[in-house]
Design an enzyme around this catalytic site. Structure first.
Site, short mmCIF file in Angstrom:
data_model
loop_
_atom_site.label_atom_id
_atom_site.label_comp_id
_atom_site.label_asym_id
_atom_site.label_seq_id
_atom_site.Cartn_x
_atom_site.Cartn_y
_atom_site.Cartn_z
N HIS A 296 -3.68 -4.19 -4.82
CA HIS A 296 -3.86 -3.61 -3.49
C HIS A 296 -5.28 -3.85 -3.00
O HIS A 296 -6.21 -3.13 -3.37
CB HIS A 296 -3.54 -2.12 -3.52
CG HIS A 296 -3.66 -1.46 -2.18
ND1 HIS A 296 -4.02 -0.15 -2.04
CD2 HIS A 296 -3.50 -1.95 -0.93
CE1 HIS A 296 -4.06 0.15 -0.76
NE2 HIS A 296 -3.76 -0.92 -0.06
N GLU B 195 -7.14 -2.04 -6.04
CA GLU B 195 -6.39 -1.18 -6.93
C GLU B 195 -5.40 -2.05 -7.72
O GLU B 195 -4.55 -2.72 -7.13
CB GLU B 195 -5.63 -0.11 -6.14
CG GLU B 195 -6.55 0.91 -5.48
CD GLU B 195 -5.80 1.91 -4.63
OE1 GLU B 195 -6.17 3.10 -4.67
OE2 GLU B 195 -4.85 1.52 -3.93
N ASN C 290 -4.96 6.21 -1.07
CA ASN C 290 -4.10 6.82 -0.05
C ASN C 290 -3.52 8.16 -0.50
O ASN C 290 -3.03 8.93 0.32
CB ASN C 290 -2.97 5.86 0.33
CG ASN C 290 -3.43 4.86 1.38
OD1 ASN C 290 -4.37 5.10 2.12
ND2 ASN C 290 -2.76 3.73 1.44
N SER D 205 0.82 -1.21 0.00
CA SER D 205 0.00 0.00 0.00
C SER D 205 0.85 1.26 0.00
O SER D 205 0.34 2.35 -0.21
CB SER D 205 -0.91 0.03 1.24
OG SER D 205 -0.13 0.06 2.43
#
Length: 532
Positions: free
Chosen positions: A173, A185, A223, A152
């Site tokens: 991810h 992801e 993120n 991540s």
């Protein structure tokens, strides 16, 4: 593992996917890894077990490997117990459970992964350790096997940098807990073969997940784009404009977010959230848009890490009372108001006022509400009320849905008399809403947060990180935002978002709030369209 943001969710998804056929649904011909092919998972922590469960219930033979002796066997036992619980809950029939257990194996030696068509790594977030692992795996598996990392925070490109065949390497991810959360992801590194990315995409889609494609950039989509949700709340707190409980309530009850940033970071872990923020900031060469919070750093240094330590922004000791948001006492509602011009995103308030029995007179103007005492009620625009003289200004915050919002947030300066503030408070209380008053901070809480989310989202799209649709999908599913940031920005209008950011930039000239070229361009295009 995405320990940072994935907890801001309502549990949804497919813990009850039981049939082998499910793995074939939505596949694009032979692009996906077929359910008859082995999937190997390296790393048997919470995320590794979760990914293994997803592949297992989709019909794949699954091999679990961990470098620690006995851990793989323990993980198999734990997964078997999870399947048993699904049977007890009626989400899995006994025959499907037996078939799944029969396909699940613990590998005591990496050589046992040789026939895997897909290997997914979920080990410690250490670049050197991951690089060594994949260098070893490349010697074991066939050249047609897809190698994937669940990182991540690390560069997919860097992890694959030393491989003989870096084109078959991709990021997958997942979000925690992997069996429940739909988003994955699919991250293409610099050398990732497009066919490999497509194969990975179609595979997880066949597993019942919602994949989104993105380039290998710090934080990927979620993120990266999510940083302002935490950062703006911390900034408002650091300026002394509001306390954590009130900020959380504003974003929940006015903004429509599932959780507030302070309670959410307590749940994630302050150390984890702060580390992700710092990692993204450093990866972008200390871009001011990602600047970490000193207040959060001090919280981490004090050992107040949130729920896991018993204290973060809030106390979790037994019997501890949760602080309540600041809420104003009842005030008398004005009998009549004047609405000058169009209120833009807040226009639905006019009908709500009329339904509440308040007489509304319309006249031309700049989009303000004139209170009986002469004070002006204005939607947050990035300016501060003390800048207006001699007018008395009360700002109100942006809401996702003014009809459904249960709380309204106001801010006012030192020149506003109590009677004017009371009129504003009573006006919103007449709609059945609780009211919080915060300090005179530019952009308030929800408005500045949404503007910054929209800015980072638009910038990611313009830089080719992901499509607009995938960015919005990722933010809705990955962190359960009430709307995709680009969708929300479109609803507000490019001009309003850009003007709010420019106003914030004038008041905080650090570069943090300067509109990205993506937002500025959309604003110019909207202006051109309006002038035709």
């Amino acid at each position: 593992m995405s320990a940072d943001v994935s907890t801001n969710v309502t549990v949804r998804g497919s813990d009850d996917v039981t049939a082998r056929e499910t793995a074939a649904e939505g596949q694009d011909g032979a692009a996906a890894v077929g359910p008859d092919r082995t999937v190997a998972v390296v790393g048997t922590g919470t995320m590794g077990q979760g990914i293994a469960q997803v592949a297992l219930v989709a019909g794949h033979p699954v091999r679990l490997y961990d470098s620690a002796p006995g851990r793989a066997a323990e993980a198999v036992a734990a997964l078997t117990a999870r399947l048993d619980r699904l049977v007890e809950k009626g989400r899995l029939d006994a025959a499907a459970r037996e078939a799944a257990v029969g396909r699940l194996h613990a590998a005591e030696d990496p050589a046992e992964l040789a026939d895997a068509a897909l290997v997914i790594e979920a080990i410690v977030e250490d670049l050197a350790v991951k690089q060594r692992l994949f260098a070893d795996l490349e010697k074991i598996v066939g050249d047609d096997a897809v190698l994937a990392t669940n990182t991540s925070s690390l560069s997919v490109t860097a992890i694959a940098g030393g491989l003989r065949l870096p084109g078959r390497f991709v990021g997958l991810h997942f979000f925690n807990p992997a069996p429940l959360l739909p988003l994955v992801e699919v991250v293409s590194g610099f050398a990732t073969d497009p066919d490999v990315a497509t194969r990975a995409y179609e595979t997880v889609k066949g597993w019942g997940k919602t994949p989104v494609r993105c380039a290998d950039t710090p934080g990927f989509i979620v993120n990266r784009v999510a940083r302002p949700f935490y950062a703006e709340a911390l900034r408002v707190f650091e300026e002394g404009a509001a306390d954590p409980a009130t900020i959380d309530a504003a974003l929940r009850e006015c903004g429509g977010f599932r959780m507030g940033p302070f309670e959410l970071t307590d749940l994630i872990g302050q150390d984890v959230n702060e580390a992700v923020t710092r990692s993204v900031w450093e990866s972008f060469y200390q871009d001011p848009k990602f600047t970490p919070s000193l207040a959060q750093r001090r919280l981490v240094e004090s050992g107040r890490l949130g729920r896991k330590s018993g204290h973060g922004w809030f106390s979790y000791a037994e019997g501890a009372e949760r602080p309540e948001p600041r809420t104003e006492a009842p005030a008398e509602a004005p009998k009549r108001i004047v609405v000058e011009g169009d209120l833009g995103p807040a226009e639905p308030l006019v009908a709500l006022f009329e339904e509440a029995g308040i007489a509304v007179r319309r006249k031309k103007g700049d989009g303000n509400i004139v209170l009986p005492g002469g004070g002006l009620l204005m939607l947050a625009d990035g300016e501060s009320s003390f800048e207006f003289f001699p007018e008395e200004i009360v700002y109100f915050d942006l809401a996702l849905d003014y009809a459904r919002a249960s709380r309204m947030v106001l801010s006012t300066g030192r020149r506003t008399v109590p009677e004017t503030l009371a009129e504003a408070v009573g006006l919103f209380q007449a709609l059945g809403k609780q009211v919080s008053v915060i300090g005179d901070v530019p952009g308030m809480i929800v408005a500045r947060t949404v503007a910054m989310l929209a800015d980072l989202a638009a910038d990611a799209v313009d830089r080719g990180v992901a499509t607009a649709e995938d960015v919005d999908t990722a933010m809705r599913l990955g962190v359960n935002y009430p709307a995709g940031p680009l969708e929300w920005a479109e609803k507000l209008g490019p001009r309003r978002v850009c003007d709010l950011l420019r106003a914030l930039h004038e008041r905080y000239p650090t570069g943090r709030y300067g509109p990205s070229q993506a937002v500025a361009r959309r604003c110019a295009e909207a202006d051109e369209e309006d002038s035709r």
